[in-house]
Design an enzyme around this catalytic site. Structure first.
Site, PDB file in Angstrom:
ATOM      1  N   TYR A 151       5.144 -12.855   1.722  1.00 14.32           N
ATOM      2  CA  TYR A 151       5.385 -11.172   3.046  1.00 14.32           C
ATOM      3  C   TYR A 151       4.598 -11.451   4.644  1.00 14.32           C
ATOM      4  O   TYR A 151       5.625 -11.978   4.937  1.00 14.32           O
ATOM      5  CB  TYR A 151       4.526 -10.264   2.465  1.00 14.32           C
ATOM      6  CG  TYR A 151       3.835  -9.498   4.041  1.00 14.32           C
ATOM      7  CD1 TYR A 151       5.150  -8.698   4.091  1.00 14.32           C
ATOM      8  CD2 TYR A 151       2.978  -8.944   4.321  1.00 14.32           C
ATOM      9  CE1 TYR A 151       5.033  -7.609   5.465  1.00 14.32           C
ATOM     10  CE2 TYR A 151       2.503  -7.752   5.567  1.00 14.32           C
ATOM     11  CZ  TYR A 151       3.727  -7.364   5.952  1.00 14.32           C
ATOM     12  OH  TYR A 151       3.251  -6.544   6.928  1.00 14.32           O
TER      13      TYR A 151
ATOM     14  N   LYS B 252       7.490 -12.680   7.676  1.00 14.55           N
ATOM     15  CA  LYS B 252       7.233 -11.455   8.673  1.00 14.55           C
ATOM     16  C   LYS B 252       6.936 -12.580  10.180  1.00 14.55           C
ATOM     17  O   LYS B 252       7.566 -12.688  11.245  1.00 14.55           O
ATOM     18  CB  LYS B 252       5.638 -10.838   9.322  1.00 14.55           C
ATOM     19  CG  LYS B 252       6.032  -9.588   7.931  1.00 14.55           C
ATOM     20  CD  LYS B 252       6.457  -8.239   8.484  1.00 14.55           C
ATOM     21  CE  LYS B 252       5.946  -7.743   9.687  1.00 14.55           C
ATOM     22  NZ  LYS B 252       7.427  -6.630  10.163  1.00 14.55           N
TER      23      LYS B 252
ATOM     24  N   THR C 232       2.517  -8.104  12.308  1.00 16.76           N
ATOM     25  CA  THR C 232       1.406  -8.163  11.683  1.00 16.76           C
ATOM     26  C   THR C 232       0.542  -9.076  11.166  1.00 16.76           C
ATOM     27  O   THR C 232       0.558 -10.297  12.144  1.00 16.76           O
ATOM     28  CB  THR C 232       1.826  -7.294   9.841  1.00 16.76           C
ATOM     29  OG1 THR C 232       0.259  -8.307   9.323  1.00 16.76           O
ATOM     30  CG2 THR C 232       2.435  -9.497   9.563  1.00 16.76           C
ATOM     31  N   ASP C 233      -0.860  -8.664  12.008  1.00 16.82           N
ATOM     32  CA  ASP C 233      -2.339  -9.738  11.503  1.00 16.82           C
ATOM     33  C   ASP C 233      -1.909 -10.945  10.828  1.00 16.82           C
ATOM     34  O   ASP C 233      -2.267 -11.505  10.980  1.00 16.82           O
ATOM     35  CB  ASP C 233      -3.051  -8.958  11.562  1.00 16.82           C
ATOM     36  CG  ASP C 233      -3.581  -8.894  10.350  1.00 16.82           C
ATOM     37  OD1 ASP C 233      -2.946  -8.202   9.495  1.00 16.82           O
ATOM     38  OD2 ASP C 233      -4.766  -7.635  11.462  1.00 16.82           O
ATOM     39  N   GLU C 234      -1.660 -10.342   9.755  1.00 21.77           N
ATOM     40  CA  GLU C 234      -1.708 -11.414   8.795  1.00 21.77           C
ATOM     41  C   GLU C 234      -0.234 -12.479   8.831  1.00 21.77           C
ATOM     42  O   GLU C 234      -0.480 -14.227   8.176  1.00 21.77           O
ATOM     43  CB  GLU C 234      -0.409 -10.721   8.007  1.00 21.77           C
ATOM     44  CG  GLU C 234      -1.481  -9.992   6.700  1.00 21.77           C
ATOM     45  CD  GLU C 234      -1.072  -8.895   5.528  1.00 21.77           C
ATOM     46  OE1 GLU C 234      -0.405 -10.230   4.359  1.00 21.77           O
ATOM     47  OE2 GLU C 234      -2.638  -7.881   4.968  1.00 21.77           O
TER      48      GLU C 234
HETATM   49  P1  NAD Z   1       6.719   0.525   4.891  1.00 27.13           P
HETATM   50  O1  NAD Z   1       6.779  -0.204   3.237  1.00 27.13           O
HETATM   51  O2  NAD Z   1       5.998   2.270   4.117  1.00 27.13           O
HETATM   52  O3  NAD Z   1       7.447   1.371   5.279  1.00 27.13           O
HETATM   53  C1  NAD Z   1       9.404   0.442   5.195  1.00 27.13           C
HETATM   54  C2  NAD Z   1      10.202   1.268   5.189  1.00 27.13           C
HETATM   55  O4  NAD Z   1      11.514   0.446   5.421  1.00 27.13           O
HETATM   56  C3  NAD Z   1      10.414   2.460   4.205  1.00 27.13           C
HETATM   57  O5  NAD Z   1      11.244   3.325   4.521  1.00 27.13           O
HETATM   58  C4  NAD Z   1      12.208   0.914   3.850  1.00 27.13           C
HETATM   59  O6  NAD Z   1      13.035   1.897   3.149  1.00 27.13           O
HETATM   60  C5  NAD Z   1      12.528   0.795   4.691  1.00 27.13           C
HETATM   61  N1  NAD Z   1      13.435  -0.215   5.011  1.00 27.13           N
HETATM   62  C6  NAD Z   1      13.562  -1.427   3.864  1.00 27.13           C
HETATM   63  N2  NAD Z   1      13.913  -2.305   3.938  1.00 27.13           N
HETATM   64  C7  NAD Z   1      15.193  -1.973   4.688  1.00 27.13           C
HETATM   65  C8  NAD Z   1      16.947  -2.927   4.857  1.00 27.13           C
HETATM   66  N3  NAD Z   1      16.860  -3.459   4.629  1.00 27.13           N
HETATM   67  N4  NAD Z   1      16.852  -1.929   5.565  1.00 27.13           N
HETATM   68  C9  NAD Z   1      16.917  -0.729   6.216  1.00 27.13           C
HETATM   69  N5  NAD Z   1      15.818   0.047   6.043  1.00 27.13           N
HETATM   70  C10 NAD Z   1      14.238  -1.190   4.758  1.00 27.13           C
HETATM   71  O7  NAD Z   1       6.260  -0.163   5.999  1.00 27.13           O
HETATM   72  P2  NAD Z   1       5.247   0.009   6.956  1.00 27.13           P
HETATM   73  O8  NAD Z   1       3.746   0.546   6.912  1.00 27.13           O
HETATM   74  O9  NAD Z   1       5.770   1.261   7.363  1.00 27.13           O
HETATM   75  O10 NAD Z   1       5.703  -0.958   8.048  1.00 27.13           O
HETATM   76  C11 NAD Z   1       6.243  -1.086   9.138  1.00 27.13           C
HETATM   77  C12 NAD Z   1       6.147  -1.732  10.026  1.00 27.13           C
HETATM   78  O11 NAD Z   1       5.163  -1.918  10.651  1.00 27.13           O
HETATM   79  C13 NAD Z   1       6.340  -3.021   8.896  1.00 27.13           C
HETATM   80  O12 NAD Z   1       7.415  -4.254   9.886  1.00 27.13           O
HETATM   81  C14 NAD Z   1       4.914  -3.840   8.702  1.00 27.13           C
HETATM   82  O13 NAD Z   1       5.446  -4.923   8.697  1.00 27.13           O
HETATM   83  C15 NAD Z   1       4.076  -3.568   9.386  1.00 27.13           C
HETATM   84  N6  NAD Z   1       2.972  -3.473   9.882  1.00 27.13           N
HETATM   85  C16 NAD Z   1       2.281  -3.003   9.057  1.00 27.13           C
HETATM   86  C17 NAD Z   1       1.251  -2.692   8.891  1.00 27.13           C
HETATM   87  C18 NAD Z   1      -0.185  -1.173   7.555  1.00 27.13           C
HETATM   88  O14 NAD Z   1      -0.863  -1.447   7.550  1.00 27.13           O
HETATM   89  N7  NAD Z   1       1.040  -1.195   6.846  1.00 27.13           N
HETATM   90  C19 NAD Z   1       0.445  -3.062   9.724  1.00 27.13           C
HETATM   91  C20 NAD Z   1       0.833  -4.298  10.387  1.00 27.13           C
HETATM   92  C21 NAD Z   1       2.534  -4.511  10.921  1.00 27.13           C
HETATM   93  O1  DAU Z   2      -3.265  -6.290   8.320  1.00 30.45           O
HETATM   94  C1  DAU Z   2      -1.440  -5.714   8.271  1.00 30.45           C
HETATM   95  C2  DAU Z   2      -1.014  -5.405   6.398  1.00 30.45           C
HETATM   96  O2  DAU Z   2      -1.872  -4.732   6.130  1.00 30.45           O
HETATM   97  C3  DAU Z   2       0.219  -5.010   6.690  1.00 30.45           C
HETATM   98  O3  DAU Z   2       1.232  -6.145   7.050  1.00 30.45           O
HETATM   99  C4  DAU Z   2       0.751  -4.345   5.204  1.00 30.45           C
HETATM  100  O4  DAU Z   2       2.284  -4.461   5.582  1.00 30.45           O
HETATM  101  C5  DAU Z   2      -0.548  -3.542   4.593  1.00 30.45           C
HETATM  102  O5  DAU Z   2      -0.134  -4.334   2.956  1.00 30.45           O
HETATM  103  C6  DAU Z   2      -1.493  -4.665   4.668  1.00 30.45           C
HETATM  104  O6  DAU Z   2      -2.020  -6.037   3.957  1.00 30.45           O
HETATM  105  P1  DAU Z   2      -2.791  -6.052   2.972  1.00 30.45           P
HETATM  106  O7  DAU Z   2      -2.821  -6.882   2.205  1.00 30.45           O
HETATM  107  O8  DAU Z   2      -4.576  -6.243   3.988  1.00 30.45           O
HETATM  108  O9  DAU Z   2      -3.101  -4.236   2.564  1.00 30.45           O
HETATM  109  P2  DAU Z   2      -4.481  -3.790   1.180  1.00 30.45           P
HETATM  110  O10 DAU Z   2      -3.912  -2.483   1.207  1.00 30.45           O
HETATM  111  O11 DAU Z   2      -2.580  -4.821  -0.182  1.00 30.45           O
HETATM  112  O12 DAU Z   2      -5.390  -4.054   0.471  1.00 30.45           O
HETATM  113  C7  DAU Z   2      -6.120  -4.232   1.418  1.00 30.45           C
HETATM  114  C8  DAU Z   2      -6.831  -5.145   0.929  1.00 30.45           C
HETATM  115  O13 DAU Z   2      -7.604  -4.529  -0.206  1.00 30.45           O
HETATM  116  C9  DAU Z   2      -6.797  -6.166   0.639  1.00 30.45           C
HETATM  117  O14 DAU Z   2      -7.726  -7.141   0.579  1.00 30.45           O
HETATM  118  C10 DAU Z   2      -6.647  -6.624  -0.454  1.00 30.45           C
HETATM  119  C11 DAU Z   2      -7.378  -5.547  -0.985  1.00 30.45           C
HETATM  120  N1  DAU Z   2      -6.985  -4.249  -2.375  1.00 30.45           N
HETATM  121  C12 DAU Z   2      -5.812  -4.061  -2.841  1.00 30.45           C
HETATM  122  C13 DAU Z   2      -5.195  -3.023  -3.229  1.00 30.45           C
HETATM  123  C14 DAU Z   2      -3.644  -2.744  -3.174  1.00 30.45           C
HETATM  124  C15 DAU Z   2      -7.866  -4.700  -3.576  1.00 30.45           C
HETATM  125  O15 DAU Z   2      -9.102  -4.731  -3.733  1.00 30.45           O
HETATM  126  N2  DAU Z   2      -7.434  -3.896  -4.899  1.00 30.45           N
HETATM  127  C16 DAU Z   2      -6.269  -3.180  -4.744  1.00 30.45           C
HETATM  128  O16 DAU Z   2      -5.487  -2.308  -5.358  1.00 30.45           O
END
Ligand code: NAD
Ligand code: DAU
Length: 352
Positions: free
Chosen positions: A158, A162, A133-135
């Protein structure tokens, strides 16, 4: 690639990626989805895939921290490629309780690497692709971008977990020669995302006429990418990526949270025949997230120039599709929502 192990395939991006793999023509690989099924998972996401591709799709419920199970699964399916999504993924939850983040994201990735290392040494593994993730790069000011060469400065439990997992993956390449690639992606949106994340949460709350909680002053910036384009990028890396390399993936699509929420109000209002103004009135500025990163912005020239990847879905089209998907799948939303988490949100942010 003959046998691809996808971890976390029942979560948001994993589900989209598994579905993407089965849309490909002329491919015969099998896909093994290993998922522990946490609150964020919904195994029903892939029921149709299971039915249509019963000879090529297999689901195994397992924890990536369980070395014996993972080793058994890799052997059972003669896995040669790993695409590692499984993680605890929500920043707010990591603030509430970092322990599961350390377990799954760090110890889980380490356990997976260990199980793979043995097979790699026997010549059985052609790729370990790690999703990050970019975080991990921290928080930007008004100017600048994250590059692959940017230093790691994670600021939440988090992102720290990562970052640790990224370092472990790289160390297995440098130390043991493991065939790794890493991708670092910005915020994804699209179908199957758990409605604790900004976009699905806002859509659901609009449909239910509930408050739209915006953290702090709402001027935090995220770079949004349609989940399908994340999948195409991972595919390009699997096919053409250079072992040992890291590739940034981004939408080149920065939005202030408040502007995004207002835009969503306009989109949703059109779909449900309401005035956008009546939805905008639901916006409530609430207490800020502790340590809230101000701005993320990815530079993804490397994957564009070296692998020819491009985003294919513009934001308006992707969001329109996404809003429609959640409206059509309200039952899916109801199933995945967790009462326990909502209580925590109420206590910590003063809304529900
Ligand atoms: P998500 O939370 O929707 O899904 C995570 C999945 O992993 C779930 O199905 C969960 O059951 C499974 N899981 C969790 N712990 C586990 C374990 N111990 N063993 C096996 N399975 C397990 O997450 P997502 O948003 O789909 O993110 C997927 C990946 O992409 C993550 O690595 C996250 O860091 C990365 N990522 C997410 C975003 C985003 O915007 N959502 C952006 C950049 C990177
Ligand atoms: O940047 C990649 C990341 O993006 C992933 O690695 C994470 O898994 C994913 O959860 C996401 O993280 P963020 O913290 O950016 O996503 P979130 O949807 O929680 O929040 C997006 C932005 O909106 C952030 O600035 C917080 C804000 N927010 C979020 C929620 C849930 C609000 O203002 N109100 C809210 O209720």
């Amino acid at each position: 690639m003959n046998s691809i192990l996808v971890t976390g395939g029942c979560g948001f991006i994993g589900t989209n990626f598994v579905r993407f793999l089965f849309e490909k023509d002329g491919e015969n690989f099998i896909v093994v989805n290993v998922d522990k099924l946490t609150y964020a998972a919904n195994p029903e996401n892939l029921v149709d895939i299971q039915e249509r591709y019963s000879k090529r799709y297999f689901f195994e419920r397992a924890d990536i921290c369980d070395f014996e199970s993972i080793s058994r699964i890799i052997d059972k399916y003669d896995v040669d490629t790993i695409v590692h999504f499984a993680a605890e993924s929500h920043v707010d939850r990591s603030i509430l309780g970092p322990s599961d983040f350390v377990k799954t994201n760090i110890v889980g990735t380490f356990t997976l690497l260990e199980a793979v290392r043995e097979r790699f040494e026997k010549g059985k593994i052609i790729r370990f692709h790690h999703i990050s993730t970019d975080e991990v790069y921290g928080s930007l000011g008004k100017e600048g971008y994250f590059y692959e060469s940017s230093p790691y400065q994670p600021r939440s439990p988090y992102s720290a977990s990562k970052a640790a997992s990224d370092h472990l993956v790289r160390s297995y390449h440098n130390t043991y020669g493991l065939n790794v690639t890493i991708s670092i992606c910005s915020n994804n949106y699209g179908p199957y995302q758990f409605p604790e994340k900004l976009i699905p949460l806002m859509i659901v709350n609009m449909l239910e006429n509930k408050e739209l909680p915006v953290y702090g002053d709402g001027k935090h910036i995220r770079d949004w990418l349609f989940v399908y384009d994340h999948c195409t990028a991972i595919w390009e890396i699997l096919k053409k990526g250079k072992v040992g390399e890291t590739y940034n993936i981004g939408g080149e699509n920065e939005w202030e949270n408040i502007r995004l929420v207002e835009f969503l109000c306009e989109l949703v209002a059109k779909k449900i025949n309401k005035e956008a103004g009546s939805l905008k009135k639901l916006i409530k500025f609430v207490k800020d997230r502790p340590g809230h990163d101000r701005r993320y912005a990815i530079n993804c020239e490397k994957i564009k120039n070296e692998l020819g990847w491009r985003q294919s879905v513009d934001f308006e089209t992707g969001l329109d599709f996404t809003v429609d998907w959640y409206i059509r799948n309200i039952e899916w939303l109801n199933k995945v929502r967790s009462g326990e988490y909502l209580k925590w949100i109420e206590i910590n942010y003063g809304y529900r």
